[in-house]
Design a protein around this motif. Structure first.
Motif, PDB file in Angstrom:
ATOM      1  N   ALA A   1      -1.665   5.738  -0.248  1.00 52.37           N
ATOM      2  CA  ALA A   1      -2.673   5.439  -0.391  1.00 52.37           C
ATOM      3  C   ALA A   1      -3.569   5.725   0.934  1.00 52.37           C
ATOM      4  O   ALA A   1      -4.479   6.228   1.448  1.00 52.37           O
ATOM      5  CB  ALA A   1      -3.216   4.328  -1.077  1.00 52.37           C
ATOM      6  N   LEU A   2      -2.332   4.965   1.599  1.00 46.08           N
ATOM      7  CA  LEU A   2      -2.516   4.990   3.561  1.00 46.08           C
ATOM      8  C   LEU A   2      -2.613   6.113   3.961  1.00 46.08           C
ATOM      9  O   LEU A   2      -3.753   6.475   5.149  1.00 46.08           O
ATOM     10  CB  LEU A   2      -1.065   4.270   4.313  1.00 46.08           C
ATOM     11  CG  LEU A   2      -0.832   4.503   5.033  1.00 46.08           C
ATOM     12  CD1 LEU A   2      -2.612   3.592   5.607  1.00 46.08           C
ATOM     13  CD2 LEU A   2       0.707   3.868   5.872  1.00 46.08           C
ATOM     14  N   ARG A   3      -2.063   7.432   3.594  1.00 45.92           N
ATOM     15  CA  ARG A   3      -2.678   8.590   3.932  1.00 45.92           C
ATOM     16  C   ARG A   3      -4.060   9.173   4.157  1.00 45.92           C
ATOM     17  O   ARG A   3      -4.844   9.746   4.419  1.00 45.92           O
ATOM     18  CB  ARG A   3      -1.458  10.101   3.565  1.00 45.92           C
ATOM     19  CG  ARG A   3      -2.144  11.404   3.658  1.00 45.92           C
ATOM     20  CD  ARG A   3      -0.449  12.745   3.542  1.00 45.92           C
ATOM     21  NE  ARG A   3       0.398  12.067   4.517  1.00 45.92           N
ATOM     22  CZ  ARG A   3       2.026  11.902   3.876  1.00 45.92           C
ATOM     23  NH1 ARG A   3       1.907  12.189   2.556  1.00 45.92           N
ATOM     24  NH2 ARG A   3       2.478  11.685   5.086  1.00 45.92           N
ATOM     25  N   ARG A   4      -4.193   8.880   2.799  1.00 45.69           N
ATOM     26  CA  ARG A   4      -5.735   9.417   2.267  1.00 45.69           C
ATOM     27  C   ARG A   4      -7.283   8.403   3.317  1.00 45.69           C
ATOM     28  O   ARG A   4      -7.504   8.182   3.868  1.00 45.69           O
ATOM     29  CB  ARG A   4      -6.071   8.485   0.769  1.00 45.69           C
ATOM     30  CG  ARG A   4      -5.948   9.598   0.127  1.00 45.69           C
ATOM     31  CD  ARG A   4      -6.191   9.877  -0.887  1.00 45.69           C
ATOM     32  NE  ARG A   4      -6.033   8.227  -2.104  1.00 45.69           N
ATOM     33  CZ  ARG A   4      -4.764   8.226  -2.352  1.00 45.69           C
ATOM     34  NH1 ARG A   4      -3.946   8.579  -2.909  1.00 45.69           N
ATOM     35  NH2 ARG A   4      -4.649   6.991  -3.394  1.00 45.69           N
ATOM     36  N   MET A   5      -6.578   7.129   3.570  1.00 45.86           N
ATOM     37  CA  MET A   5      -7.511   5.679   4.138  1.00 45.86           C
ATOM     38  C   MET A   5      -6.974   6.656   5.306  1.00 45.86           C
ATOM     39  O   MET A   5      -7.917   6.830   6.464  1.00 45.86           O
ATOM     40  CB  MET A   5      -6.916   4.677   4.651  1.00 45.86           C
ATOM     41  CG  MET A   5      -6.647   3.902   3.237  1.00 45.86           C
ATOM     42  SD  MET A   5      -5.984   2.394   3.241  1.00 45.86           S
ATOM     43  CE  MET A   5      -6.958   2.010   4.165  1.00 45.86           C
ATOM     44  N   LEU A   6      -5.815   6.778   6.073  1.00 48.16           N
ATOM     45  CA  LEU A   6      -5.940   7.340   7.829  1.00 48.16           C
ATOM     46  C   LEU A   6      -6.632   9.059   7.805  1.00 48.16           C
ATOM     47  O   LEU A   6      -7.449   9.484   8.752  1.00 48.16           O
ATOM     48  CB  LEU A   6      -4.579   7.576   7.915  1.00 48.16           C
ATOM     49  CG  LEU A   6      -4.055   6.102   8.156  1.00 48.16           C
ATOM     50  CD1 LEU A   6      -2.205   6.330   8.152  1.00 48.16           C
ATOM     51  CD2 LEU A   6      -4.320   5.725   9.541  1.00 48.16           C
ATOM     52  N   THR A   7      -6.364   9.827   7.078  1.00 47.09           N
ATOM     53  CA  THR A   7      -6.584  11.309   7.240  1.00 47.09           C
ATOM     54  C   THR A   7      -7.859  11.972   5.963  1.00 47.09           C
ATOM     55  O   THR A   7      -8.016  13.359   6.044  1.00 47.09           O
ATOM     56  CB  THR A   7      -5.106  11.634   7.001  1.00 47.09           C
ATOM     57  OG1 THR A   7      -4.032  12.004   6.057  1.00 47.09           O
ATOM     58  CG2 THR A   7      -4.694  12.162   8.144  1.00 47.09           C
ATOM     59  N   GLY A   8      -8.327  11.542   5.284  1.00 45.24           N
ATOM     60  CA  GLY A   8      -8.878  12.096   3.851  1.00 45.24           C
ATOM     61  C   GLY A   8     -10.028  12.139   4.949  1.00 45.24           C
ATOM     62  O   GLY A   8     -10.095  12.169   6.043  1.00 45.24           O
TER      63      GLY A   8
ATOM     64  N   SER B   1     -13.089  10.840   5.142  1.00 44.42           N
ATOM     65  CA  SER B   1     -13.737   9.822   6.084  1.00 44.42           C
ATOM     66  C   SER B   1     -12.743   8.825   6.504  1.00 44.42           C
ATOM     67  O   SER B   1     -13.077   8.257   7.018  1.00 44.42           O
ATOM     68  CB  SER B   1     -14.783   9.107   5.001  1.00 44.42           C
ATOM     69  OG  SER B   1     -14.491   8.514   3.987  1.00 44.42           O
ATOM     70  N   GLY B   2     -11.695   9.784   6.601  1.00 45.27           N
ATOM     71  CA  GLY B   2     -10.458   8.573   6.816  1.00 45.27           C
ATOM     72  C   GLY B   2     -10.641   8.131   8.680  1.00 45.27           C
ATOM     73  O   GLY B   2     -11.567   8.897   9.563  1.00 45.27           O
ATOM     74  N   GLU B   3     -10.072   7.515   9.376  1.00 42.12           N
ATOM     75  CA  GLU B   3     -10.031   6.420   9.971  1.00 42.12           C
ATOM     76  C   GLU B   3     -10.007   7.946  11.208  1.00 42.12           C
ATOM     77  O   GLU B   3     -10.377   7.884  12.392  1.00 42.12           O
ATOM     78  CB  GLU B   3      -9.348   5.652  10.962  1.00 42.12           C
ATOM     79  CG  GLU B   3      -9.891   4.619  10.274  1.00 42.12           C
ATOM     80  CD  GLU B   3     -11.303   4.093  10.815  1.00 42.12           C
ATOM     81  OE1 GLU B   3     -11.561   4.404  11.440  1.00 42.12           O
ATOM     82  OE2 GLU B   3     -11.910   3.011   9.838  1.00 42.12           O
TER      83      GLU B   3
ATOM     84  N   LEU C   1       0.955  -1.210   0.322  1.00 40.10           N
ATOM     85  CA  LEU C   1       0.370  -0.307  -0.103  1.00 40.10           C
ATOM     86  C   LEU C   1       0.574   1.102  -0.263  1.00 40.10           C
ATOM     87  O   LEU C   1       1.614   1.767   0.719  1.00 40.10           O
ATOM     88  CB  LEU C   1      -0.360  -0.084   1.385  1.00 40.10           C
ATOM     89  CG  LEU C   1      -1.918   0.925   1.175  1.00 40.10           C
ATOM     90  CD1 LEU C   1      -2.839   1.338  -0.135  1.00 40.10           C
ATOM     91  CD2 LEU C   1      -2.282   0.992   2.788  1.00 40.10           C
TER      92      LEU C   1
END
Length: 142
Positions: free
Chosen positions: A13-20, A22-24, A9
């Motif tokens: 992509a990891l940054r978007r998943m965490l801080t996008g 709707s990220g976690e 990953l």
């Protein structure tokens, strides 16, 4: 002979998943912000209720992997209540003297020495209670 697959990953992509949006991390900070604001409203010192009514939440800000949000009380005296005040002199603003009803009758003075007030850090305590339940460590900020 076994089979092996590697999954990668990329950092974007990891940054978007965490801080996008709707990220976690953003969702967790938003929950902590909401919990802090609710606790702040419950814990605010109440005289007239105005201080309690001025609590606001700012937007969520993402800078790199850092996600921040704020809760503030916007009443002009909120900082003095939260942080306390030093002894100070009170002078009239629009009149020549201060006047109030004392136990022996009307008292008139050109100034009054206020002894200061103790800190009542309701918002800090609200953050410790609300965000602390979600695993956040809360320290006084500035």
């Amino acid at each position: 002979m076994g089979s092996r697959v590697e999954l990668h990953l990329d950092q974007a992509a990891l940054r978007r998943m965490l801080t996008g949006p709707s990220g976690e991390a953003v969702r967790l900070v938003r929950r902590a912000q909401r919990a802090t604001m609710n606790q702040g409203r419950l814990r605010a010192p109440v005289d007239t209720g105005f201080l309690r009514s001025t609590h606001q939440a700012t937007g969520i800000h993402v800078t790199g992997l850092r996600v921040t949000a704020e809760v503030e009380a916007t009443a002009d005296y909120a900082a003095g209540v939260h942080e306390g005040t030093r002894p100070h002199i009170i002078r009239p603003r629009r009149a020549r003297a201060l006047a109030w009803q004392g136990p022996s009758g009307l008292v008139v003075a050109r100034s009054v020495r206020h002894p200061g007030s103790r800190p009542r850090p309701w918002l800090l305590n609200a953050a410790r209670a609300g965000a602390g339940r979600l695993g956040f460590t809360v320290t006084p900020g500035g």
